[in-house]
Scaffold this active site. Structure first.
Site, PDB file in Angstrom:
ATOM      1  N   TRP A 102       0.814  -1.220   0.000  1.00 45.77           N
ATOM      2  CA  TRP A 102       0.000   0.000   0.000  1.00 45.77           C
ATOM      3  C   TRP A 102       0.841   1.260   0.000  1.00 45.77           C
ATOM      4  CZ3 TRP A 102      -4.330  -0.591  -2.117  1.00 45.77           C
ATOM      5  CH2 TRP A 102      -5.048  -1.775  -1.950  1.00 45.77           C
ATOM      6  N   ASP A 172      -1.348   6.533   6.267  1.00 44.26           N
ATOM      7  CA  ASP A 172      -2.461   5.690   5.828  1.00 44.26           C
ATOM      8  C   ASP A 172      -2.771   4.705   6.954  1.00 44.26           C
ATOM      9  OD1 ASP A 172      -4.172   3.887   4.668  1.00 44.26           O
ATOM     10  OD2 ASP A 172      -2.927   3.485   2.901  1.00 44.26           O
ATOM     11  N   LYS A 196     -12.026  -1.708   6.441  1.00 41.74           N
ATOM     12  CA  LYS A 196     -11.231  -2.624   7.250  1.00 41.74           C
ATOM     13  C   LYS A 196     -11.697  -2.560   8.700  1.00 41.74           C
ATOM     14  CE  LYS A 196      -8.856  -2.825   3.395  1.00 41.74           C
ATOM     15  NZ  LYS A 196      -7.863  -1.922   2.841  1.00 41.74           N
TER      16      LYS A 196
HETATM   17  C1  LIG Z   1      -7.312  -1.412   1.582  1.00 41.17           C
HETATM   18  C2  LIG Z   1      -6.234  -0.423   1.691  1.00 41.17           C
HETATM   19  C3  LIG Z   1      -6.086   0.627   0.778  1.00 41.17           C
HETATM   20  C4  LIG Z   1      -6.957   0.779  -0.444  1.00 41.17           C
HETATM   21  O1  LIG Z   1      -8.256   1.066  -0.118  1.00 41.17           O
HETATM   22  P1  LIG Z   1      -9.355   1.344  -1.244  1.00 41.17           P
HETATM   23  O2  LIG Z   1     -10.508   1.811  -0.425  1.00 41.17           O
HETATM   24  O3  LIG Z   1      -9.594   0.044  -1.939  1.00 41.17           O
HETATM   25  O4  LIG Z   1      -8.832   2.368  -2.168  1.00 41.17           O
HETATM   26  C5  LIG Z   1      -5.074   1.538   0.984  1.00 41.17           C
HETATM   27  N1  LIG Z   1      -4.244   1.432   2.033  1.00 41.17           N
HETATM   28  C6  LIG Z   1      -4.357   0.435   2.935  1.00 41.17           C
HETATM   29  C7  LIG Z   1      -3.405   0.365   4.086  1.00 41.17           C
HETATM   30  C8  LIG Z   1      -5.349  -0.520   2.794  1.00 41.17           C
HETATM   31  O5  LIG Z   1      -5.468  -1.509   3.686  1.00 41.17           O
END
Ligand SMILES: *Cc1c(COP(=O)(O)O)cnc(C)c1O
Length: 361
Positions: A102, A172, A196
């Site tokens: 990511w 993030d 998540k």
């Molecule tokens: C799932 C995830 C993303 C991407 O998320 P989307 O909503 O599919 O764009 C980005 N960063 C992390 C750490 C993730 O777990």
């Protein structure tokens, strides 16, 4: 029908009580005569939902007043693309620390219009560790330093907040927000897709230190402008109202369960239970991440013989344990054990792993 324990990485399991509440209110929200998803987002019902959600999220995460909260559509990946547009001037340098898939995605989204400096990367070691802060090559006048707090696929998690001096830290937190207490004041921006650890897919949150919104950034449409979004209370256009409502229910559930302090305790116990089985399996199961930075949320693991993967997954499914197949980039297995995964689910998985090993010695 019976609900399995769902270890999916995202969209991920939600608390059963949240799903039941949403089910009960699907046809009619309160006495509104319609579902919340059928009502105007400008009406009192939805405005109430939106305001309560923000108040509850602020309370859950102890968000200081000098931070704004945005509710965003488009997922975490879209936020990754909007960060340089909103917070870096054309041609300015942005620093990225890449500790897994990511972080790499974030980097790709940032390329246009700015100079991207990879300050550190764990790629050469297969993302099994986090490069030591002392070895990072940060730029002097960077717009921000970006990290991925928890790498959902590689199972690598920052356990300390890195010091970045006057350059704001952007993180993030898609897969670990609200999993433990966090000092938000150490960050410039924290963002997360909800699917998540916060609720359903289709909505995300961006928590931003207000002074950063004064930055010029790059030419962009209003819809991509966080200042404009804040003025419009995240409703510059029609927001994903059902997802927002469900996020609100999930946040409320977390508060009722005891908040992030309680989840930190549960999450530590859950992660320890799984790593314990793996580490005490004599190599039958393995996790390759350096112990100090192993994720508490996503536990990737491999069987000693990948020919057994199919049987493992089928057996798990029969035992009521789903969503364990690893990401295609890594193979093997992955157990995602977010706040909504009960300890009983993790115990059931640990028991299944031990039984599988003894049955296939
Ligand atoms: C799932 C995830 C993303 C991407 O998320 P989307 O909503 O599919 O764009 C980005 N960063 C992390 C750490 C993730 O777990």
């Amino acid at each position: 029908m019976s609900r399995a324990f769902n270890f999916s990485a995202g969209p991920a399991t939600l608390p059963e009580s949240v799903l039941r509440q949403a089910q009960a209110q699907m046809l009619e929200f309160g006495d509104a005569g319609a579902s919340i998803v059928e009502l105007s987002h400008r009406g009192p019902e939805f405005i109430g939902v939106a305001q309560q959600t923000e108040a509850d999220l602020r309370s859950l995460l102890s968000i200081p007043d000098d931070y704004a909260v945005l509710f965003t559509a488009g997922g975490a990946t879209t936020t990754q693309a909007l960060l340089p547009l909103n917070f870096a001037n054309p041609g300015q340098t942005v620093d990225y620390v890449v500790t897994g898939h990511w972080g790499k995605t974030a980097l790709k989204q940032a390329r246009a219009g700015v100079v991207v400096n990879i300050a550190a990367s764990g790629e050469a070691d297969g993302y099994r560790a986090i490069p030591a802060r002392g070895g990072w090559s940060l730029s002097k006048d960077a717009a921000y330093v970006h990290i991925t707090a928890n790498e959902t696929i590689h199972g690598v998690e920052f356990r300390d907040i890195p010091e970045t001096g006057d350059v704001p830290l952007f993180a993030d937190f898609s897969s670990s927000i609200a999993s433990e207490p966090l000092d938000i004041s150490k960050f410039g921006v924290i963002y997360a897709g909800a699917q998540k650890n916060l609720g359903p897919v289709g909505i995300g949150v961006v928590i931003v230190r207000r002074d950063l919104l004064a930055r010029e950034g790059q030419p962009r449409a209003d819809i991509f402008d966080y200042r404009k979004q804040l003025e419009a209370e995240s409703m510059l256009n029609t927001p994903p109202s059902w997802n927002w409502y469900m996020l609100g229910l999930t946040v409320k559930w977390m508060l009722d369960e005891g908040g992030v302090t309680e989840f930190a305790i549960r999450n530590a116990r859950k992660a320890a239970a799984l790593y314990d089985v793996i580490d005490n399996s004599g190599g039958y199961f393995r996790n390759e991440v350096t112990a100090e930075v192993r994720s508490r949320m996503n536990v990737p693991f491999f069987l000693h013989d990948e020919a057994l993967d199919k049987e493992f997954l089928a057996g798990a499914k029969a035992a009521g344990l789903i969503g364990l197949k690893g990401h295609r980039a890594l193979g093997g297995m992955r157990a995602s054990i977010y706040n909504a995964m009960p300890e009983a689910g993790v115990q059931a998985l640990a028991d299944f792993m031990r039984a599988f090993q003894s049955g296939h010695g």
